[in-house]
Design a protein around this motif. Structure first.
Motif, PDB file in Angstrom:
ATOM      1  N   GLY A 155      53.269  53.021  24.541  1.00  0.00           N
ATOM      2  CA  GLY A 155      54.299  53.902  24.014  1.00  0.00           C
ATOM      3  C   GLY A 155      55.547  53.787  24.855  1.00  0.00           C
ATOM      4  N   TRP A 156      56.447  54.732  24.720  1.00  0.00           N
ATOM      5  CA  TRP A 156      57.711  54.715  25.451  1.00  0.00           C
ATOM      6  C   TRP A 156      57.516  55.284  26.846  1.00  0.00           C
ATOM      7  CZ3 TRP A 156      62.175  52.477  23.956  1.00  0.00           C
ATOM      8  CH2 TRP A 156      62.273  52.084  22.627  1.00  0.00           C
ATOM      9  N   ILE A 157      58.190  54.638  27.848  1.00  0.00           N
ATOM     10  CA  ILE A 157      58.217  55.178  29.205  1.00  0.00           C
ATOM     11  C   ILE A 157      59.663  55.377  29.609  1.00  0.00           C
ATOM     12  CG2 ILE A 157      56.020  54.138  29.895  1.00  0.00           C
ATOM     13  CD1 ILE A 157      57.681  52.069  31.512  1.00  0.00           C
ATOM     14  N   ILE A 158      59.904  56.312  30.491  1.00  0.00           N
ATOM     15  CA  ILE A 158      61.241  56.592  31.006  1.00  0.00           C
ATOM     16  C   ILE A 158      61.205  56.362  32.505  1.00  0.00           C
ATOM     17  CG2 ILE A 158      63.035  58.329  31.281  1.00  0.00           C
ATOM     18  CD1 ILE A 158      61.847  59.748  28.833  1.00  0.00           C
ATOM     19  N   SER A 159      62.157  55.605  33.023  1.00  0.00           N
ATOM     20  CA  SER A 159      62.235  55.369  34.459  1.00  0.00           C
ATOM     21  C   SER A 159      63.678  55.378  34.892  1.00  0.00           C
ATOM     22  CB  SER A 159      61.571  54.046  34.829  1.00  0.00           C
ATOM     23  OG  SER A 159      62.263  52.969  34.218  1.00  0.00           O
ATOM     24  N   GLY A 160      63.908  55.535  36.174  1.00  0.00           N
ATOM     25  CA  GLY A 160      65.255  55.540  36.705  1.00  0.00           C
ATOM     26  C   GLY A 160      65.681  56.927  37.114  1.00  0.00           C
ATOM     27  N   ALA A 161      66.884  57.021  37.656  1.00  0.00           N
ATOM     28  CA  ALA A 161      67.399  58.296  38.144  1.00  0.00           C
ATOM     29  C   ALA A 161      67.947  59.116  36.997  1.00  0.00           C
ATOM     30  CB  ALA A 161      68.488  58.040  39.172  1.00  0.00           C
ATOM     31  N   ILE A 162      67.798  60.423  37.102  1.00  0.00           N
ATOM     32  CA  ILE A 162      68.371  61.346  36.134  1.00  0.00           C
ATOM     33  C   ILE A 162      69.150  62.399  36.897  1.00  0.00           C
ATOM     34  CG2 ILE A 162      66.653  60.944  34.326  1.00  0.00           C
ATOM     35  CD1 ILE A 162      65.257  63.475  35.239  1.00  0.00           C
ATOM     36  N   ALA A 163      70.004  63.108  36.204  1.00  0.00           N
ATOM     37  CA  ALA A 163      70.848  64.119  36.849  1.00  0.00           C
ATOM     38  C   ALA A 163      69.995  65.234  37.432  1.00  0.00           C
ATOM     39  CB  ALA A 163      71.851  64.676  35.845  1.00  0.00           C
TER      40      ALA A 163
END
Length: 172
Positions: free
Chosen positions: A14-22
């Motif tokens: 499925g979809w994954i989210i990575s990286g910096a967020i506010a």
């Protein structure tokens, strides 16, 4: 923390989210849909990986051993487990006849000691100390001939002398 943005990537799971967020994100929502084939594969995976109790697979001896542990263990001041050794009931002792081998080993040791007087002195001192400490006792010849060979075991052995200073870590 700098806000470089989140990256979304579609994977087999499925979809994954990575990286910096506010830092000031108030709410986040995620809508995930999984195709039917992947859902079935995941279900099978978790069924296979599920830990089940093997309590029913224990043999009677294993169950008795576990029961013995539960009833006889304690912990010492260091936190180590102390358990009384479990002894089998109705065990048959069949060590075989070891007397002939032990006698041959004894005569070979006797020949070696006659050739090395220093070793003989050290060995004699060691044996006498063992007798004094009660670790072994003299058996008279009549007991040797009348012994049941299935209930007696003779340890064939030889002299082993640890000489100091041979290894780099040994004290002088």
């Amino acid at each position: 923390m700098s806000n470089t943005g989140a990256v979304m990537q579609k994977t087999l799971l499925g979809w994954i989210i990575s990286g910096a967020i506010a830092d000031k994100v108030v709410s986040t929502s995620c809508n995930l849909s999984i195709d039917q084939g992947l859902d079935l594969k995941l279900s099978k995976f978790w069924d296979i990986e599920e830990v089940t109790s093997s309590q029913n697979n224990y043999t009677a001896e294993e169950k008795a051993c576990e029961k013995h542990f539960i009833e006889n263990y304690r912990r010492n001041e260091d936190g180590r487990f102390i358990v009384k050794l479990p002894l089998k009931e109705n065990r048959q002792l069949s060590l075989g006849n070891s007397r002939d081998l032990a006698v041959k080993r004894f005569y070979a040791l006797e020949r070696k000691l006659c050739q090395q007087p220093t070793l003989k002195t050290q060995y004699t001192e060691f044996i006498n100390e063992y007798v004094e400490l009660g670790h072994m006792q003299r058996i008279h010849e009549t007991k040797l001939h009348n012994a049941d060979t299935n209930k007696s075991f003779y340890f064939p052995h030889h002299a082993v002398i640890k000489e100091r200073g041979n290894c780099a870590n040994s004290p002088p």
